[in-house]
Design a protein around this motif. Structure first.
Motif, short mmCIF file in Angstrom:
data_model
loop_
_atom_site.label_atom_id
_atom_site.label_comp_id
_atom_site.label_asym_id
_atom_site.label_seq_id
_atom_site.Cartn_x
_atom_site.Cartn_y
_atom_site.Cartn_z
N GLY A 226 -25.18 39.73 -8.33
CA GLY A 226 -25.00 40.86 -9.23
C GLY A 226 -26.32 41.46 -9.66
N ASP A 229 -27.21 45.48 -15.47
CA ASP A 229 -26.53 46.73 -15.84
C ASP A 229 -27.58 47.71 -16.39
OD1 ASP A 229 -24.82 48.63 -16.90
OD2 ASP A 229 -24.10 47.35 -18.54
N TYR A 231 -30.04 51.43 -15.73
CA TYR A 231 -30.12 52.75 -15.10
C TYR A 231 -31.56 53.01 -14.64
CZ TYR A 231 -25.43 53.56 -16.73
OH TYR A 231 -24.08 53.45 -16.92
N HIS A 265 -27.26 54.38 -11.72
CA HIS A 265 -27.10 52.97 -12.09
C HIS A 265 -27.50 52.10 -10.89
CE1 HIS A 265 -24.93 49.22 -13.13
NE2 HIS A 265 -25.14 49.63 -14.38
N THR A 266 -27.92 50.87 -11.18
CA THR A 266 -28.31 49.97 -10.07
C THR A 266 -27.18 49.83 -9.04
OG1 THR A 266 -27.89 48.28 -11.74
CG2 THR A 266 -30.12 48.39 -10.87
N MET A 267 -25.93 49.85 -9.51
CA MET A 267 -24.82 49.70 -8.55
C MET A 267 -24.67 50.92 -7.65
SD MET A 267 -23.45 46.89 -8.08
CE MET A 267 -22.08 47.40 -7.04
N ALA A 287 -22.20 44.61 -11.05
CA ALA A 287 -23.21 44.45 -12.10
C ALA A 287 -22.93 43.13 -12.82
CB ALA A 287 -23.15 45.61 -13.08
N PRO A 289 -22.39 40.61 -15.83
CA PRO A 289 -21.98 40.82 -17.24
C PRO A 289 -23.21 40.69 -18.15
CG PRO A 289 -20.75 39.01 -16.20
CD PRO A 289 -21.79 39.43 -15.22
N ASN A 290 -23.26 41.53 -19.16
CA ASN A 290 -24.47 41.55 -20.00
C ASN A 290 -24.74 40.23 -20.71
OD1 ASN A 290 -24.92 44.07 -19.10
ND2 ASN A 290 -24.30 45.13 -20.96
N LEU A 311 -30.08 47.51 -21.57
CA LEU A 311 -28.85 47.20 -20.82
C LEU A 311 -27.74 48.19 -21.13
CD1 LEU A 311 -28.19 43.34 -20.85
CD2 LEU A 311 -28.87 44.81 -18.94
N GLY A 312 -27.15 48.75 -20.07
CA GLY A 312 -25.97 49.60 -20.23
C GLY A 312 -26.21 50.93 -20.92
#
Ligand code: NAP
Length: 350
Positions: A226, A229, A231, A265-267, A287, A289-290, A311-312
């Motif tokens: 993963g 999360d 950007y 986003h990284t994804m 991603a 989980p935080n 994060l996020g």
């Protein structure tokens, strides 16, 4: 039309770097005479690709040794130049043991050193400095204080320090000092390029550049369980190189220039690579989980403060000024990352 005399040399500092190599290639292809500085002419593996660039180009390249922390180091290379493009500066965000010695001193004193030499070199008319969006903002959460929801050239990073985001801090104080120094004289002007995270094919097989290390990590399985999360603001290395050149030769261009094609986003990177290369690489599937990042973050060199502030949190940039002032036409990020991975593969670096 260039206001810089093509018969005179142009200095590019940090010539062996990822971005500088592309600047030099485009300039040599356009017939310019380039003076490039490198830390050591003995490190053949760092300069071999530069010597190759010259072979098939109308321009001419001469390399000089110079170190950011050595006074007068850039003097010989700058002699006779009207344009100085100052890219050299340490760029890494992981494994920092002594931020002052490794990042802040070379960025700040190196810029002062190069600009002191510009003050002494009477031919110099313009300096283009490679800064970063790291001088524009510190953490993603800073976007909450920006009206309009997009960072632009008016914004400055006011949240990074020598302990929190020291790379961003090094770029901020170096750029600020460059603006101070240009105002103390009136022979040369200063243009600044503030790129986002630079991606795209490299001209050398070096893997120690942060941009290249990141892209290798995306495809070599490091993030297979993963991705964080987070950007990113992405820009193609070839667009960044062209922006430096346009900033150098377009007489009426001025000021700071954010260079960002898209904020993603990284994804989005992982998904683009999945679509293109399917099962060829061990790509991230989701991603993380935080809460997991808070657990493992400190072992991956992510401080809790960094995670809390990044994060996020999506953020974006207004790139209108770079299009208007420098005529930049941005490559889509899908092309940039696809061609980057193709280059890494071709060069046997995955
Ligand atoms: P890079 O490939 O790591 O290049 C950094 C260059 O700086 C190298 O040529 C390096 O020389 C030189 N350098 C470092 N310390 C030095 C010193 N003490 N004396 C002389 N030269 C020194 O990284 P890059 O991505 O091309 O970065 C170039 C510039 O772009 C930097 O100013 C960086 O802050 C900025 N930037 C990069 C990105 C990005 O995503 N890549 C984004 C925004 C801004 P050696 O070849 O000898 O190591």
């Amino acid at each position: 039309m260039s206001f810089i005399d093509k018969k005179k040399p142009i200095l590019v500092t940090g010539a062996s770097g990822y971005i500088a190599s592309w600047i030099i290639k485009l300039m040599l292809d356009d017939g310019y005479t380039v003076h490039g500085t490198v830390r050591s002419l003995q490190q053949k593996e760092k300069i071999a690709h530069l010597l190759d660039l010259e072979k098939n180009a109308p321009g001419k390249l001469t390399l000089f040794e110079a170190d950011l922390l050595e006074e007068e180091s850039f003097k010989e290379a700058m002699t006779g130049c009207e344009l100085v493009i100052h890219t050299a500066s340490p760029f890494f965000v992981q494994g920092i043991k002594n931020a002052h010695e490794q990042l802040i001193k070379p960025a700040l004193e190196g810029t002062q050193n190069v600009l002191d030499t510009a003050n002494e070199t009477t031919t110099v008319k313009r300096v283009v400095l490679t800064s970063s969006v790291a001088s524009v903002f510190g953490d993603a959460i800073d976007i909450k204080n920006v009206s309009g929801g997009k960072f632009d050239e008016k914004n400055w990073n006011i949240t990074s320090t020598d302990r929190h985001q020291p790379y961003a801090y090094s770029k901020t104080i170096a750029e600020k000092d460059a603006w101070r120094m240009v105002n103390e004289q009136d022979r040369w002007d200063l243009l600044v390029i503030n790129p986002g995270f630079v991606m795209g094919p490299s001209l050398s097989k070096r893997v120690d550049s942060t941009s290249i290390d990141f892209m290798r990590s995306m495809v070599n399985g490091k993030f297979a369980t993963g991705v964080p999360d987070l950007y990113f603001s992405i820009v193609d290395v070839r667009d960044v190189a062209q922006a430096h050149i346009n900033a150098g030769i377009m007489e009426k261009a001025s000021g700071r220039h954010i260079l960002v094609a898209e904020s993603i986003h990284t994804m989005d990177i992982a998904k683009t690579l999945q679509n293109k290369f399917e099962k060829k690489y061990k790509l991230p599937k989701a991603a993380l989980p935080n809460f997991m990042l808070y657990l493992v973050g400190p072992f991956m060199n992510f401080s809790w403060k960094y995670l809390k502030r990044n994060l996020g949190v999506p953020y974006a940039f207004d790139n209108a000024y770079s299009k208007k002032d420098l005529g930049i036409v941005y490559k889509p990020f899908t092309q940039t990352i696809t061609e980057h991975v193709e280059q890494l593969d071709r060069d046997g670096l995955i």
